[in-house]
Scaffold this active site. Structure first.
Site, PDB file in Angstrom:
ATOM      1  N   CYS A  21     -12.940 -26.779 -23.310  1.00 28.99           N
ATOM      2  CA  CYS A  21     -12.018 -26.648 -24.444  1.00 28.99           C
ATOM      3  C   CYS A  21     -12.393 -25.426 -25.265  1.00 28.99           C
ATOM      4  O   CYS A  21     -13.564 -25.015 -25.302  1.00 28.99           O
ATOM      5  CB  CYS A  21     -12.065 -27.906 -25.323  1.00 28.99           C
ATOM      6  SG  CYS A  21     -10.734 -27.975 -26.559  1.00 28.99           S
ATOM      7  N   CYS A  25     -14.085 -29.997 -31.697  1.00 32.57           N
ATOM      8  CA  CYS A  25     -13.785 -31.029 -32.694  1.00 32.57           C
ATOM      9  C   CYS A  25     -14.962 -31.995 -32.803  1.00 32.57           C
ATOM     10  O   CYS A  25     -15.509 -32.454 -31.796  1.00 32.57           O
ATOM     11  CB  CYS A  25     -12.526 -31.795 -32.314  1.00 32.57           C
ATOM     12  SG  CYS A  25     -11.069 -30.744 -32.128  1.00 32.57           S
ATOM     13  N   GLY A  72     -10.424 -31.999 -22.524  1.00 28.64           N
ATOM     14  CA  GLY A  72     -10.392 -30.584 -22.762  1.00 28.64           C
ATOM     15  C   GLY A  72      -9.053 -30.019 -23.225  1.00 28.64           C
ATOM     16  O   GLY A  72      -8.256 -30.681 -23.825  1.00 28.64           O
ATOM     17  N   SER A 128      -1.850 -31.997 -30.889  1.00 28.53           N
ATOM     18  CA  SER A 128      -2.870 -32.668 -31.693  1.00 28.53           C
ATOM     19  C   SER A 128      -2.902 -32.073 -33.096  1.00 28.53           C
ATOM     20  O   SER A 128      -3.266 -30.913 -33.284  1.00 28.53           O
ATOM     21  CB  SER A 128      -4.244 -32.520 -31.030  1.00 28.53           C
ATOM     22  OG  SER A 128      -4.264 -33.165 -29.775  1.00 28.53           O
ATOM     23  N   ARG A 140     -11.354 -30.671 -36.941  1.00 27.30           N
ATOM     24  CA  ARG A 140     -10.803 -29.890 -35.834  1.00 27.30           C
ATOM     25  C   ARG A 140     -11.092 -28.406 -36.052  1.00 27.30           C
ATOM     26  O   ARG A 140     -10.270 -27.666 -36.603  1.00 27.30           O
ATOM     27  CB  ARG A 140      -9.302 -30.147 -35.673  1.00 27.30           C
ATOM     28  CG  ARG A 140      -8.989 -31.608 -35.348  1.00 27.30           C
ATOM     29  CD  ARG A 140      -7.540 -31.798 -34.946  1.00 27.30           C
ATOM     30  NE  ARG A 140      -7.227 -31.089 -33.712  1.00 27.30           N
ATOM     31  CZ  ARG A 140      -7.506 -31.549 -32.493  1.00 27.30           C
ATOM     32  NH1 ARG A 140      -8.097 -32.712 -32.344  1.00 27.30           N
ATOM     33  NH2 ARG A 140      -7.175 -30.839 -31.424  1.00 27.30           N
ATOM     34  N   ASP A 282      -9.621 -43.094 -19.135  1.00 27.51           N
ATOM     35  CA  ASP A 282     -10.008 -41.906 -19.877  1.00 27.51           C
ATOM     36  C   ASP A 282     -11.211 -42.157 -20.777  1.00 27.51           C
ATOM     37  O   ASP A 282     -11.998 -41.252 -21.042  1.00 27.51           O
ATOM     38  CB  ASP A 282      -8.819 -41.422 -20.716  1.00 27.51           C
ATOM     39  CG  ASP A 282      -9.092 -40.102 -21.408  1.00 27.51           C
ATOM     40  OD1 ASP A 282      -9.695 -39.217 -20.767  1.00 27.51           O
ATOM     41  OD2 ASP A 282      -8.703 -39.940 -22.581  1.00 27.51           O
ATOM     42  N   CYS A 322     -10.359 -64.365 -31.041  1.00 24.78           N
ATOM     43  CA  CYS A 322      -9.137 -63.724 -30.553  1.00 24.78           C
ATOM     44  C   CYS A 322      -8.177 -64.756 -29.964  1.00 24.78           C
ATOM     45  O   CYS A 322      -6.961 -64.685 -30.182  1.00 24.78           O
ATOM     46  CB  CYS A 322      -9.469 -62.682 -29.493  1.00 24.78           C
ATOM     47  SG  CYS A 322     -10.193 -61.173 -30.127  1.00 24.78           S
ATOM     48  N   CYS A 331      -1.826 -57.589 -29.832  1.00 27.65           N
ATOM     49  CA  CYS A 331      -2.929 -56.669 -29.527  1.00 27.65           C
ATOM     50  C   CYS A 331      -3.821 -57.123 -28.379  1.00 27.65           C
ATOM     51  O   CYS A 331      -4.547 -56.312 -27.804  1.00 27.65           O
ATOM     52  CB  CYS A 331      -3.782 -56.427 -30.763  1.00 27.65           C
ATOM     53  SG  CYS A 331      -4.875 -57.789 -31.193  1.00 27.65           S
TER      54      CYS A 331
END
Length: 391
Positions: A21, A25, A72, A128, A140, A282, A322, A331
């Site tokens: 990147c 950040c 990235g 972003s 950032r 991810d 939960c 959720c």
């Protein structure tokens, strides 16, 4: 005989430059992934791009396949890379199969050429942005420590002027969470009409139950969502679309949550690194969650394999708190990545639980009214007049 398509639809997020990147950040969770590939240039080569494209189009059972490009910073791959990607998509798409592309960028590298390319090829581009300059630049910054807002705004303007469909990805963090309406109104004022609010929850250390100092506080995040929701419900329903609000509304309309973080199970959104390595998610790009190398012959076995199935099913292992919760249907315990504290029964529970209890309870009456309007064949936006009259 091994099936050539997966049992159910799945999604691949593709990282053409891995963790590379041009920014640094403070809250980024992905830059550290470069350590997984010491000495690598972190660039997807022609052979890998070809194999990933062929495998993804062959293995996905849906008539439309979305290629999601992230980093990235994916623009570092260069325009020639993406032109080649589109050519390969045309080459390997099955008869009748539709292909679309989405890309997430910090927008600081966007110029007229990039904007024209995205417009010509109907890319959905996520930008972003964390709010006005002071809030955005809090975390950032580039590698020289400089703020990036001005460059990101210039990139966004180039995209919008070219007619590119854009949405905003807003990381809600310790800096901006206390100013919800300033963030929301600023983004809408820039011309954005689709907003995603992504709460920052990062551990202080890999095995820690404490969170990093930039993580949003649960109570603040809950209030952030409620204040934006109240403004939106009175003024901009049908004009501005907030991903989390749409997800909750879909549940009130009788459907499932539309965000994977809120689904009862997960495991159908995987990540492809620059060299073709496939990971479970991810947020779980770790050696223990590597599924193997993407190939046209082997992708289905990885996506539908026992390891990935167990990973996805593990999300449903919820604490008693939960299971008894009134907002569980909205959720389902949140994303496992956010389960950094322990419930009374010793099971992991979402750090953001107080935020979601607050928001889903606060929004219930209005969203239920919207669902009623939709069921009657009327616009959900009708609730705005009712709410304004009731003020």
């Amino acid at each position: 005989m091994t099936s050539t398509t997966a049992k159910t639809p799945f999604h691949l997020m593709i990282k053409p430059v891995g963790a590379t990147c041009n920014l640094a950040c403070a809250y980024c969770y992905y830059l550290e992934k470069a350590r997984l590939y010491p000495g690598s240039p972190l660039r997807m080569d022609e052979a890998t791009l070809k194999e990933v494209t062929r495998a993804y189009l062959q293995a996905n059972p849906t008539p439309e396949v979305v290629f999601a490009w992230q980093g990235g910073e994916p623009l570092l791959a260069g325009l020639p890379f993406f032109r080649r990607a589109l050519a390969l998509q045309r080459q390997y798409a099955r008869p009748g199969q539709r292909v679309s592309n989405a890309l997430q960028t910090n927008a600081t590298l966007v110029d007229g050429k990039w904007a024209a390319f995205f417009a010509e090829h109907d890319f959905l581009v996520g930008v972003s942005l964390d709010g006005p300059v002071a809030l955005h630049d809090g975390y950032r910054r580039d590698r020289g420590g400089r703020g990036t807002y001005a460059r990101a705004e210039a990139g966004l303007k180039a995209l919008l002027e070219a007619g590119v469909e854009c949405n905003a990805l807003v990381t809600v963090n310790r800096e901006n969470a206390g100013q919800p309406l300033e963030v929301y109104r600023h983004l809408v004022g820039l011309g954005l009409r689709h907003l995603q609010f992504i709460p920052i929850v990062e551990r202080a250390a890999p095995d820690s139950r404490k969170v990093a100092p930039w993580s949003v506080r649960p109570e603040t995040y809950g209030e952030f969502l409620c204040q934006i929701f109240d403004w939106w419900a009175r003024h901009e329903v049908g004009e501005v679309f907030v991903q989390l609000f749409e997800c909750a509304l879909n549940v009130w309309c009788g459907g499932p949550p539309t965000l994977c973080v809120f689904g009862p199970t997960c495991g159908r959104a995987l990540v492809v690194e620059h060299n073709g390595d496939l990971y479970a998610c991810d947020h779980f790009v770790y050696p223990e969650h590597r599924r193997g190398r993407v190939t046209a012959e082997g992708l289905v076995a990885l996506v539908d394999g026992a390891e990935q199935a167990a990973f996805g099913a593990g999300k449903a292992d919820l604490p008693q708190e939960c299971l008894e919760c009134a907002v569980r249907a909205f959720c389902h315990g949140d994303c496992p990545k956010h389960r950094v504290r322990l419930a009374d029964d010793g099971k992991a529970i979402s750090y953001l639980c107080p935020a979601y209890r607050r928001f889903f309870d606060h929004s219930a009456e209005v969203l239920q009214a919207m669902a009623g309007e939709i069921a009657a064949g009327r616009p959900a936006a009708n609730v705005m007049e009712v709410l304004r009259l009731g003020q």
